[in-house]
Design a protein around this motif. Sequence first.
Motif, PDB file in Angstrom:
ATOM      1  N   LYS A 170       0.828  -1.208   0.000  1.00 33.49           N
ATOM      2  CA  LYS A 170       0.000   0.000   0.000  1.00 33.49           C
ATOM      3  C   LYS A 170       0.859   1.255   0.000  1.00 33.49           C
ATOM      4  O   LYS A 170       0.535   2.249  -0.664  1.00 33.49           O
ATOM      5  N   TYR A 171       1.980   1.203   0.720  1.00 32.32           N
ATOM      6  CA  TYR A 171       2.882   2.352   0.762  1.00 32.32           C
ATOM      7  C   TYR A 171       3.477   2.614  -0.619  1.00 32.32           C
ATOM      8  O   TYR A 171       3.555   3.759  -1.075  1.00 32.32           O
ATOM      9  N   LEU A 172       3.882   1.544  -1.305  1.00 30.94           N
ATOM     10  CA  LEU A 172       4.452   1.704  -2.640  1.00 30.94           C
ATOM     11  C   LEU A 172       3.389   2.126  -3.652  1.00 30.94           C
ATOM     12  O   LEU A 172       3.661   2.935  -4.554  1.00 30.94           O
ATOM     13  N   VAL A 179      10.550   5.326  -3.996  1.00 28.52           N
ATOM     14  CA  VAL A 179      11.159   5.524  -2.681  1.00 28.52           C
ATOM     15  C   VAL A 179      12.492   4.790  -2.644  1.00 28.52           C
ATOM     16  O   VAL A 179      12.766   3.912  -3.461  1.00 28.52           O
ATOM     17  N   THR A 180      13.316   5.149  -1.684  1.00 31.36           N
ATOM     18  CA  THR A 180      14.602   4.479  -1.515  1.00 31.36           C
ATOM     19  C   THR A 180      14.374   3.073  -0.967  1.00 31.36           C
ATOM     20  O   THR A 180      13.259   2.720  -0.574  1.00 31.36           O
ATOM     21  N   PRO A 181      15.435   2.245  -0.910  1.00 30.24           N
ATOM     22  CA  PRO A 181      15.277   0.905  -0.327  1.00 30.24           C
ATOM     23  C   PRO A 181      14.781   0.936   1.116  1.00 30.24           C
ATOM     24  O   PRO A 181      14.292  -0.075   1.617  1.00 30.24           O
ATOM     25  N   TYR A 182      14.894   2.102   1.766  1.00 29.39           N
ATOM     26  CA  TYR A 182      14.434   2.222   3.152  1.00 29.39           C
ATOM     27  C   TYR A 182      13.139   3.021   3.241  1.00 29.39           C
ATOM     28  O   TYR A 182      12.795   3.559   4.280  1.00 29.39           O
ATOM     29  N   MET A 183      12.430   3.116   2.090  1.00 33.46           N
ATOM     30  CA  MET A 183      11.095   3.695   2.006  1.00 33.46           C
ATOM     31  C   MET A 183      11.061   5.209   2.181  1.00 33.46           C
ATOM     32  O   MET A 183      10.019   5.787   2.460  1.00 33.46           O
ATOM     33  N   GLU A 188      13.575  13.269   0.964  1.00 34.58           N
ATOM     34  CA  GLU A 188      13.496  12.965   2.393  1.00 34.58           C
ATOM     35  C   GLU A 188      14.472  11.860   2.782  1.00 34.58           C
ATOM     36  O   GLU A 188      14.324  11.227   3.828  1.00 34.58           O
ATOM     37  N   GLU A 189      15.472  11.640   1.926  1.00 33.88           N
ATOM     38  CA  GLU A 189      16.382  10.514   2.131  1.00 33.88           C
ATOM     39  C   GLU A 189      17.079  10.538   3.479  1.00 33.88           C
ATOM     40  O   GLU A 189      17.407   9.500   4.044  1.00 33.88           O
ATOM     41  N   HIS A 190      17.331  11.732   4.012  1.00 37.49           N
ATOM     42  CA  HIS A 190      18.045  11.848   5.285  1.00 37.49           C
ATOM     43  C   HIS A 190      17.097  12.168   6.438  1.00 37.49           C
ATOM     44  O   HIS A 190      17.529  12.580   7.509  1.00 37.49           O
ATOM     45  N   GLN A 196      14.269   2.607  10.062  1.00 35.67           N
ATOM     46  CA  GLN A 196      13.235   3.207  10.904  1.00 35.67           C
ATOM     47  C   GLN A 196      11.829   2.883  10.425  1.00 35.67           C
ATOM     48  O   GLN A 196      10.987   2.458  11.215  1.00 35.67           O
ATOM     49  N   TRP A 197      11.547   3.102   9.137  1.00 36.31           N
ATOM     50  CA  TRP A 197      10.183   2.926   8.641  1.00 36.31           C
ATOM     51  C   TRP A 197       9.699   1.510   8.902  1.00 36.31           C
ATOM     52  O   TRP A 197       8.592   1.298   9.401  1.00 36.31           O
ATOM     53  N   PHE A 198      10.530   0.516   8.590  1.00 35.37           N
ATOM     54  CA  PHE A 198      10.126  -0.878   8.746  1.00 35.37           C
ATOM     55  C   PHE A 198       9.910  -1.230  10.212  1.00 35.37           C
ATOM     56  O   PHE A 198       8.930  -1.895  10.563  1.00 35.37           O
ATOM     57  N   CYS A 199      10.831  -0.796  11.071  1.00 37.60           N
ATOM     58  CA  CYS A 199      10.690  -1.120  12.497  1.00 37.60           C
ATOM     59  C   CYS A 199       9.461  -0.454  13.092  1.00 37.60           C
ATOM     60  O   CYS A 199       8.799  -1.021  13.965  1.00 37.60           O
ATOM     61  N   GLU A 200       9.128   0.731  12.623  1.00 39.90           N
ATOM     62  CA  GLU A 200       7.921   1.391  13.116  1.00 39.90           C
ATOM     63  C   GLU A 200       6.669   0.618  12.715  1.00 39.90           C
ATOM     64  O   GLU A 200       5.701   0.551  13.490  1.00 39.90           O
ATOM     65  N   GLN A 201       6.677   0.033  11.521  1.00 40.37           N
ATOM     66  CA  GLN A 201       5.517  -0.780  11.114  1.00 40.37           C
ATOM     67  C   GLN A 201       5.408  -2.015  11.990  1.00 40.37           C
ATOM     68  O   GLN A 201       4.316  -2.400  12.430  1.00 40.37           O
ATOM     69  N   VAL A 202       6.541  -2.654  12.247  1.00 43.56           N
ATOM     70  CA  VAL A 202       6.562  -3.867  13.059  1.00 43.56           C
ATOM     71  C   VAL A 202       6.103  -3.579  14.486  1.00 43.56           C
ATOM     72  O   VAL A 202       5.440  -4.406  15.126  1.00 43.56           O
ATOM     73  N   MET A 203       6.445  -2.399  14.986  1.00 44.28           N
ATOM     74  CA  MET A 203       6.067  -2.044  16.355  1.00 44.28           C
ATOM     75  C   MET A 203       4.588  -1.675  16.477  1.00 44.28           C
ATOM     76  O   MET A 203       4.064  -1.589  17.583  1.00 44.28           O
ATOM     77  N   ASP A 204       3.919  -1.462  15.355  1.00 43.91           N
ATOM     78  CA  ASP A 204       2.515  -1.054  15.361  1.00 43.91           C
ATOM     79  C   ASP A 204       1.624  -2.298  15.328  1.00 43.91           C
ATOM     80  O   ASP A 204       1.479  -2.949  14.293  1.00 43.91           O
ATOM     81  N   SER A 205       1.015  -2.604  16.448  1.00 46.86           N
ATOM     82  CA  SER A 205       0.198  -3.820  16.542  1.00 46.86           C
ATOM     83  C   SER A 205      -1.077  -3.744  15.716  1.00 46.86           C
ATOM     84  O   SER A 205      -1.741  -4.758  15.496  1.00 46.86           O
TER      85      SER A 205
END
Length: 340
Positions: A170-172, A179-183, A188-190, A196-205
């Motif tokens: 959905k993000y893509l 987007v960059t390999p890190y979304m 906004e590359e820096h 960060q983006w992936f870990c934030e998704q994983v942390m969202d129940s």
Amino acid sequence: MAIEKYEFLTPDQIDHFMTYGWISIPTCFTESQASQWTKDIWTRLGYSKTDSSTWALEKINMPTHKSIDARSFAPKAWGAICELCGGEDRIADISRQWGDNFIVNFGNEELKGVVVGPRELDNWHVDGDHFIHYLDSPEQSLLVIPCFTDVLEDGGATYICPDGIGVVAKYLRDNPEGVTPYMARRGEEHGWHDFQWFCEQVMDSKKCNLFQQMTGKCGDVVLMHPLMMHSASRNSLHVPRVITNPCVRLKEPFNFNREDPREYSLVERKTMKELGVKGLLNWKIKGERENLRPQRENIHARMKELELRRLAGEDVGPVGDTGVEVHRELVKGLVWKAPV
């Protein structure tokens, strides 16, 4: 052309892939084949196979020296890869080459017996650090994990998040500019850290609750949807786990607007299922397809030079720091704030 009959995938495997986004193909090659293919690992690393005190690193991604043809080395796996992607004619020839770029997860004494859960991991990502990502990107059309040792529960098995496929898709879809390999969006590359983006998704129940370890026997091959979020895990057994991650590339981008629905590959069908659509009539990319040169290439060039010297009998010492470990220290936290 559409696949009229599946020769390598069973109906149960297809159902499993459409439900969870991954399947495991058992006994694709023999232990003897695996032993022969991995016989130089310890010399290349400068470690002792029988003395764990020499295993300086917890985990290492090794460079490539040579490759083998997957069609002859693991024909059952290659057949399943082709059927998931819609047929061998859609896959780039280079995808047949599996390299000896082994990923070895040793663990360490401090981790022994310590189980680390998926939300505690800092390495969540999707593969493809060498290109700008779009929903239809052909550069990474499948994730492949050949098991060159047994891969045990809590023994360094790759963690995956099947319900994250839809999150990434959905993000893509919503960022057709790429987007960059890190979304990170263009400009906004820096703005945030690599993972960060992936870990934030994983942390969202509310988004991610299903986590699985990709275990298997030596000779098994795990095949996963290209948008599968996954992470290296911590090896609490302190028994070396050896895998690789060969890349499968398509000749043309994925197509989510085919005139004949029978022409959709299983990977395309799974993507559309996660998006809740039967096709994307008006969707198209709005940016340029770009290749990137990841930092790992420089790291691997330095590692390969030292490995060649060890293979030639020169004493250059064991692998102690590849540069990756320094990077890892920067991403151990699980809560980030965008830099000001």
